[in-house]
Write a protein that holds these residues in place. Structure first.
Motif, PDB file in Angstrom:
ATOM      1  N   THR A 289       0.897  -1.207  -0.058  1.00  0.00           N
ATOM      2  CA  THR A 289       0.021   0.051  -0.059  1.00  0.00           C
ATOM      3  C   THR A 289       0.883   1.102  -0.182  1.00  0.00           C
ATOM      4  O   THR A 289       1.843   1.082   0.833  1.00  0.00           O
ATOM      5  CB  THR A 289      -0.747   0.017   1.195  1.00  0.00           C
ATOM      6  OG1 THR A 289      -1.743  -1.234   1.139  1.00  0.00           O
ATOM      7  CG2 THR A 289      -1.828   1.241   1.206  1.00  0.00           C
ATOM      8  N   LEU A 290       0.861   2.060  -0.823  1.00  0.00           N
ATOM      9  CA  LEU A 290       1.488   3.406  -1.141  1.00  0.00           C
ATOM     10  C   LEU A 290       0.754   4.532  -0.575  1.00  0.00           C
ATOM     11  O   LEU A 290      -0.609   4.647  -0.483  1.00  0.00           O
ATOM     12  CB  LEU A 290       1.865   3.663  -2.460  1.00  0.00           C
ATOM     13  CG  LEU A 290       2.670   2.693  -3.329  1.00  0.00           C
ATOM     14  CD1 LEU A 290       2.811   3.225  -4.739  1.00  0.00           C
ATOM     15  CD2 LEU A 290       3.765   2.047  -2.594  1.00  0.00           C
ATOM     16  N   THR A 291       1.473   5.191   0.242  1.00  0.00           N
ATOM     17  CA  THR A 291       1.128   6.615   0.325  1.00  0.00           C
ATOM     18  C   THR A 291       1.727   7.880  -0.217  1.00  0.00           C
ATOM     19  O   THR A 291       2.943   7.520  -0.419  1.00  0.00           O
ATOM     20  CB  THR A 291       1.184   7.052   2.243  1.00  0.00           C
ATOM     21  OG1 THR A 291       2.766   6.972   2.315  1.00  0.00           O
ATOM     22  CG2 THR A 291       0.464   5.961   2.608  1.00  0.00           C
ATOM     23  N   LEU A 292       0.925   8.862  -0.584  1.00  0.00           N
ATOM     24  CA  LEU A 292       1.665   9.978  -1.370  1.00  0.00           C
ATOM     25  C   LEU A 292       1.669  11.052  -0.780  1.00  0.00           C
ATOM     26  O   LEU A 292       0.898  11.300   0.272  1.00  0.00           O
ATOM     27  CB  LEU A 292       0.656   9.880  -2.810  1.00  0.00           C
ATOM     28  CG  LEU A 292       0.587   8.799  -3.756  1.00  0.00           C
ATOM     29  CD1 LEU A 292      -0.399   8.809  -4.673  1.00  0.00           C
ATOM     30  CD2 LEU A 292       1.907   8.302  -4.084  1.00  0.00           C
ATOM     31  N   ALA A 293       2.614  12.111  -1.216  1.00  0.00           N
ATOM     32  CA  ALA A 293       2.655  13.291  -0.673  1.00  0.00           C
ATOM     33  C   ALA A 293       1.599  14.340  -0.774  1.00  0.00           C
ATOM     34  O   ALA A 293       1.010  14.924   0.356  1.00  0.00           O
ATOM     35  CB  ALA A 293       3.822  14.110  -1.087  1.00  0.00           C
ATOM     36  N   ASP A 294       0.626  14.197  -1.626  1.00  0.00           N
ATOM     37  CA  ASP A 294      -0.259  15.244  -2.068  1.00  0.00           C
ATOM     38  C   ASP A 294      -1.742  14.510  -1.856  1.00  0.00           C
ATOM     39  O   ASP A 294      -1.653  13.310  -2.166  1.00  0.00           O
ATOM     40  CB  ASP A 294      -0.133  15.886  -3.560  1.00  0.00           C
ATOM     41  CG  ASP A 294       1.261  16.440  -3.553  1.00  0.00           C
ATOM     42  OD1 ASP A 294       1.318  17.768  -3.103  1.00  0.00           O
ATOM     43  OD2 ASP A 294       2.148  16.053  -4.158  1.00  0.00           O
ATOM     44  N   ASP A 295      -2.687  15.120  -1.628  1.00  0.00           N
ATOM     45  CA  ASP A 295      -4.033  14.685  -1.523  1.00  0.00           C
ATOM     46  C   ASP A 295      -4.620  14.802  -2.897  1.00  0.00           C
ATOM     47  O   ASP A 295      -5.032  15.746  -3.411  1.00  0.00           O
ATOM     48  CB  ASP A 295      -4.863  15.604  -0.575  1.00  0.00           C
ATOM     49  CG  ASP A 295      -5.168  14.883   0.720  1.00  0.00           C
ATOM     50  OD1 ASP A 295      -4.834  13.479   0.631  1.00  0.00           O
ATOM     51  OD2 ASP A 295      -5.369  15.533   1.702  1.00  0.00           O
ATOM     52  N   LEU A 296      -4.579  13.761  -3.768  1.00  0.00           N
ATOM     53  CA  LEU A 296      -4.933  13.672  -5.214  1.00  0.00           C
ATOM     54  C   LEU A 296      -6.260  12.868  -5.295  1.00  0.00           C
ATOM     55  O   LEU A 296      -6.645  12.022  -4.333  1.00  0.00           O
ATOM     56  CB  LEU A 296      -3.848  13.322  -5.979  1.00  0.00           C
ATOM     57  CG  LEU A 296      -2.636  13.817  -5.864  1.00  0.00           C
ATOM     58  CD1 LEU A 296      -1.634  13.078  -6.628  1.00  0.00           C
ATOM     59  CD2 LEU A 296      -2.645  15.108  -6.471  1.00  0.00           C
ATOM     60  N   ASP A 297      -6.872  13.136  -6.482  1.00  0.00           N
ATOM     61  CA  ASP A 297      -8.031  12.372  -6.859  1.00  0.00           C
ATOM     62  C   ASP A 297      -7.524  10.892  -7.464  1.00  0.00           C
ATOM     63  O   ASP A 297      -7.319  10.912  -8.823  1.00  0.00           O
ATOM     64  CB  ASP A 297      -8.939  13.020  -7.664  1.00  0.00           C
ATOM     65  CG  ASP A 297     -10.208  12.386  -8.186  1.00  0.00           C
ATOM     66  OD1 ASP A 297     -10.189  11.322  -7.374  1.00  0.00           O
ATOM     67  OD2 ASP A 297     -10.774  12.636  -9.131  1.00  0.00           O
ATOM     68  N   VAL A 298      -7.161   9.910  -6.677  1.00  0.00           N
ATOM     69  CA  VAL A 298      -6.675   8.791  -7.383  1.00  0.00           C
ATOM     70  C   VAL A 298      -7.466   7.637  -6.787  1.00  0.00           C
ATOM     71  O   VAL A 298      -8.098   7.544  -5.717  1.00  0.00           O
ATOM     72  CB  VAL A 298      -5.147   8.343  -6.786  1.00  0.00           C
ATOM     73  CG1 VAL A 298      -4.668   7.043  -7.263  1.00  0.00           C
ATOM     74  CG2 VAL A 298      -4.399   9.707  -7.105  1.00  0.00           C
ATOM     75  N   GLY A 299      -7.935   6.986  -7.842  1.00  0.00           N
ATOM     76  CA  GLY A 299      -8.848   5.565  -7.266  1.00  0.00           C
ATOM     77  C   GLY A 299      -8.765   4.543  -8.230  1.00  0.00           C
ATOM     78  O   GLY A 299      -7.634   4.405  -8.934  1.00  0.00           O
ATOM     79  N   ARG A 300      -9.295   3.442  -8.038  1.00  0.00           N
ATOM     80  CA  ARG A 300      -9.141   1.968  -8.700  1.00  0.00           C
ATOM     81  C   ARG A 300      -9.117   2.395 -10.118  1.00  0.00           C
ATOM     82  O   ARG A 300      -9.988   3.039 -10.789  1.00  0.00           O
ATOM     83  CB  ARG A 300     -10.282   1.237  -8.277  1.00  0.00           C
ATOM     84  CG  ARG A 300     -10.275  -0.084  -9.199  1.00  0.00           C
ATOM     85  CD  ARG A 300     -11.318  -1.148  -8.610  1.00  0.00           C
ATOM     86  NE  ARG A 300     -11.293  -2.225  -9.516  1.00  0.00           N
ATOM     87  CZ  ARG A 300     -10.487  -3.305  -9.190  1.00  0.00           C
ATOM     88  NH1 ARG A 300      -9.582  -3.371  -8.684  1.00  0.00           N
ATOM     89  NH2 ARG A 300     -10.685  -4.185 -10.316  1.00  0.00           N
ATOM     90  N   GLY A 301      -8.103   1.735 -10.891  1.00  0.00           N
ATOM     91  CA  GLY A 301      -8.266   1.674 -12.274  1.00  0.00           C
ATOM     92  C   GLY A 301      -7.021   2.908 -12.652  1.00  0.00           C
ATOM     93  O   GLY A 301      -6.635   3.067 -13.859  1.00  0.00           O
ATOM     94  N   ASP A 302      -6.701   3.582 -11.878  1.00  0.00           N
ATOM     95  CA  ASP A 302      -5.559   4.884 -12.167  1.00  0.00           C
ATOM     96  C   ASP A 302      -4.155   3.974 -12.246  1.00  0.00           C
ATOM     97  O   ASP A 302      -4.185   2.844 -11.358  1.00  0.00           O
ATOM     98  CB  ASP A 302      -5.544   5.870 -10.952  1.00  0.00           C
ATOM     99  CG  ASP A 302      -6.709   6.779 -11.370  1.00  0.00           C
ATOM    100  OD1 ASP A 302      -7.111   6.850 -12.401  1.00  0.00           O
ATOM    101  OD2 ASP A 302      -7.111   7.584 -10.302  1.00  0.00           O
ATOM    102  N   MET A 303      -3.149   4.475 -12.583  1.00  0.00           N
ATOM    103  CA  MET A 303      -1.622   3.679 -12.605  1.00  0.00           C
ATOM    104  C   MET A 303      -0.911   4.587 -12.096  1.00  0.00           C
ATOM    105  O   MET A 303      -0.532   5.854 -12.637  1.00  0.00           O
ATOM    106  CB  MET A 303      -1.529   3.266 -14.052  1.00  0.00           C
ATOM    107  CG  MET A 303      -0.123   2.747 -14.118  1.00  0.00           C
ATOM    108  SD  MET A 303      -0.175   0.935 -14.209  1.00  0.00           S
ATOM    109  CE  MET A 303      -0.552   0.790 -15.909  1.00  0.00           C
ATOM    110  N   ILE A 304      -0.311   4.079 -11.129  1.00  0.00           N
ATOM    111  CA  ILE A 304       0.759   5.075 -10.512  1.00  0.00           C
ATOM    112  C   ILE A 304       2.125   4.659 -11.052  1.00  0.00           C
ATOM    113  O   ILE A 304       2.512   3.655 -11.121  1.00  0.00           O
ATOM    114  CB  ILE A 304       1.057   5.041  -8.985  1.00  0.00           C
ATOM    115  CG1 ILE A 304      -0.471   5.400  -8.194  1.00  0.00           C
ATOM    116  CG2 ILE A 304       2.278   5.800  -8.335  1.00  0.00           C
ATOM    117  CD1 ILE A 304      -0.153   5.246  -6.826  1.00  0.00           C
TER     118      ILE A 304
END
Lengths: 417, 299
Positions: A289-304
């Motif tokens: 499980t990754l945590t990111l620096a910014d509060d972004l709109d990221v959800g299922r189906g997105d690719m980091i």
């Protein structure tokens, strides 16, 4: 290395002794148990046979045993002190494309069985072609029934030459040939005195030592988001927001800059969370499980993904389809396309050509694809797909098409352009 | 990396991926908790998958009324300890009518107390996906099982109509009334399960450890001679060092002779076993095969 697990697919013609070979591998590595072997013996005797028919050990469904054919891919397991093995065992006839494509999609190695008396037949070529198409780059050719050709070297050499020539035509791969007799046990798990001209490893030694050199580790970082984790506050995690997924390729370190696609938002990885503790680095095949620096709109189906070298964001692409449904492909009909963790609506705009698996020639014009056909098509999707070409990355380049009955009708591989 | 990336890590990571896909794709999944070793591993992997969050689904135990009392004690202790939501479902009508394997025969008894009870529990709670610990290695019809395995509106399995499953793409698309069975431990073997239990120090029911127990020999199977079974005429219980390799209902689950009293000894014994684990399960004997039972909706 995928954790010292070797996943391989097996394919062969009818009567080439594949069941006998797998049965022997299982029995001699204790992957099959005595009561199962006894059961297979009893069943064989009930229908008038003698001794053990190994296919009764591997054919799991009643319809298969009654009809004496293998209908579906079966998964088999055995282990030696060196490795765990997962066999995806594909039947060679009925629905052969469907079964071969399925079993090859999760395998790193293809074990191809060839009858020493008959040499390379059309079906062997077809098996090798499909395995190669699905990205397998390690072939073990088990040249079987050497006992029926008096263990003569010419048969082995000729098949080896033919197979190598054929694979070279497809673009090349690593090839390992071993002459065996699955029935008598020569060079399967034990050495043989009957082929002094062969000084290489036994089949089992080959399987134990083959270096598949897991490609996924060397590729760029790709992390399809499965779920957003937003649990209630708990000790150590007062206000947690993380992105659950499996690293499908490359690796990632805390502090790395990443880009989220398709939104193209940029941010930094601040943590790699697992139940076993925080990690500094995660690698291909790890579920984290990754945590990111910014509060972004990221959800299922997105690719980091890493930056530079992000994947492509596309709504139109060429793809090779293996059509596995009994319903024909319909142009301009809507299908559901499932790719990484994303599901989108898709339309097949045109069929560029169909591949003749026997001659390797492209046939066009073509207006439809039917069961077991392989063809190149142009696909349009209603939402963007974040992908790499299949030839570069099997995990971000492969997809399936699903029809309105929820049947999986095709396996697809995204092409370069 | 990957010097410590063992086959157990690979299996665990694949199972976590499958569990997360299940939660992402279904409205109301449930984990079928049978209290056995595979369930223990499954719950352990599920807790890892959703860390630091809680388990995002309840556990369902289909209780036939013939489970070993050690299993029920363990169930209560374990689920409380991990804070899981537990649903226990029984086919009370059949139990009240006195369903017993010796009376109904094993197949009908299983059909009522397990299969019918399971299907009823799924329906009553409107679960659309049931996650189970079945493994492909266990039995030959299971070797053909998908990871996401479709059940029709009657909960039945049709091995000829299975969907192709490629790469790590699992399709959870279902129509109204259909359900999915999900098998995250598909690629694990019994040996992997025990090695993992040792590695992760996972608690298991004490019946897996050998001790002196009172058993009777019935058709070559060692059956616990406690109050849950009816002794047949002429059966004389004897004290033996035994343990269980799989756990089911007390009257239908055989013990094996063993002196393995630690997890390490159990793992070593499993590694050297010559007989398959399902051989101790009376339900797998006879003409009503696992395939038949799976078709009817059994796990």
């Amino acid at each position: 290395m995928s954790g010292n697990v070797l996943r391989f697919t097996t394919a062969g013609n009818v009567d080439d002794g594949k069941s006998t070979l797998i049965g022997r591998l299982l029995v001699e590595t204790q992957g099959a148990f005595e009561d199962q072997i006894e059961g297979a013996k009893r069943e064989n005797e009930r229908r008038g046979g003698k001794g053990i028919d190994f296919s009764l050990l591997t054919d799991g469904l009643r319809a298969e045993r009654e009809q004496g054919i293998t209908i579906d891919v079966a998964y088999r397991y055995f282990a030696t002190p060196k490795r765990k093995f997962i066999i995806a065992d594909a039947p060679g006839h009925e629905q052969y494309t469907r079964n071969l494509v399925t079993s090859a999609s999760t395998s790193d190695v293809a074990l191809i069985l060839i009858d020493a008396r008959h040499g390379m037949l059309t079906q062997s070529r077809r098996h090798a072609f499909i395995a190669h198409l699905l990205g397998i780059r390690h072939f073990i050719v088990a040249i079987n029934k050497m006992d029926l050709v008096d263990y003569r070297r010419e048969h082995y050499e000729e098949i080896r030459k033919d197979f190598t020539t054929f694979i070279d035509r497809l673009g090349g791969a690593a090839i390992y040939c071993v002459p065996i007799s699955a029935l008598k046990g020569d060079l399967v798990t034990e050495s043989s005195t009957r082929m002094p001209w062969y000084t290489g490893p036994t089949l089992l030694e080959l399987l134990e030592s083959i270096e598949v050199d897991d490609q996924q580790h060397k590729l760029h970082f790709r992390f399809p988001v499965q779920l957003v984790s937003r649990p209630p506050a708990s000790p150590g995690f007062p206000d947690f927001r993380g992105y659950m997924g499996r690293v499908v390729s490359g690796s990632i370190r805390v502090g790395d800059h990443v880009v989220v696609l398709p939104s193209r938002a940029r941010t930094t990885v601040t943590g790699i969370v697992t139940h076993d503790g925080l990690l500094q680095e995660a690698f291909a095949r790890q579920s984290v499980t990754l945590t990111l620096a910014d509060d972004l709109d990221v959800g299922r189906g997105d690719m980091i993904s890493c930056e530079p070298n992000p994947p492509q964001v596309r709504t139109e692409f060429k793809a090779t389809l293996c059509w596995i449904s009994e319903q024909k492909l319909h142009l301009n009909q809507r299908y559901t396309l499932r790719h990484t963790t994303k599901t989108v609506r898709a339309i097949i705009g045109e069929i560029n050509h169909r591949l003749n698996v026997n001659t390797l020639e492209c046939e066009s014009p073509i207006s439809e694809l039917q069961t077991n056909d392989i063809g190149q098509v142009r696909i349009k999707t209603l939402q963007p797909v974040v992908c790499d070409p299949y030839s570069v990355n099997r995990q971000t380049g492969g997809f399936v098409l699903i029809d309105e009955n929820n049947d999986t009708v095709a396996a697809g591989m995204i092409e370069e352009k | 990396m990957t010097h410590n990336w063992t086959h157990l890590r690979e299996l665990e990571s694949e199972s976590i991926h499958i569990l997360r896909e299940t939660v992402a794709q279904f409205r109301n999944p449930v984990l079928l908790y049978s209290v056995g070793k595979d369930s223990s591993v499954l719950v352990h992997v599920a807790r890892k998958a959703f860390h630091p969050g809680p388990l995002p689904f309840p556990l369902l135990h289909v209780d036939t009324g013939y489970k070993f009392k050690e299993m029920l004690e363990f169930r209560e202790r374990f689920t409380t300890e991990i804070g899981a939501r537990l649903i226990v479902h029984r086919n009370d009508d059949a139990i009240a009518a006195g369903a017993h394997p010796l009376k109904l025969g094993v197949a009908r008894c299983c059909g009522q107390l397990k299969t019918a009870a399971l299907l009823h529990a799924l329906d009553k709670n409107q679960f659309d996906a049931a996650i189970g610990g079945a493994r492909r290695e266990e039995e030959r019809s299971r070797a053909k099982e998908r990871v996401f395995s479709l059940r029709d509106t009657f909960g039945q399995w049709d091995p000829r109509r299975q969907r192709a499953e490629l790469w790590s793409l699992y399709s959870g698309a279902i129509h109204e009334g259909e359900t999915m069975r999900v098998f995250p431990l598909s690629n694990w073997t019994e040996r992997d399960i025990w090695q993992y239990i040792v590695q992760e120090k996972i608690p298991v029911v004490p019946l897996y450890y050998a001790q002196e127990r009172l058993v009777v020999r019935r058709n070559g199977t060692l059956i616990a001679a406690d109050d849950s079974i009816h002794l047949k005429d002429g059966e004389v219980p004897e004290r033996m060092w035994v343990r269980y390799r799989t756990l089911g209902c007390a009257p239908c689950t055989g013990a094996i002779e063993s002196r393995a009293t630690t997890l390490e000894e159990i793992a070593a014994e499993t590694g050297a076993a010559k007989i398959s684990e399902r051989s101790t399960r009376i339900i797998d004997h006879g003409t009503n095969t696992m395939e038949d039972k799976k078709r009817e909706g059994y796990f």
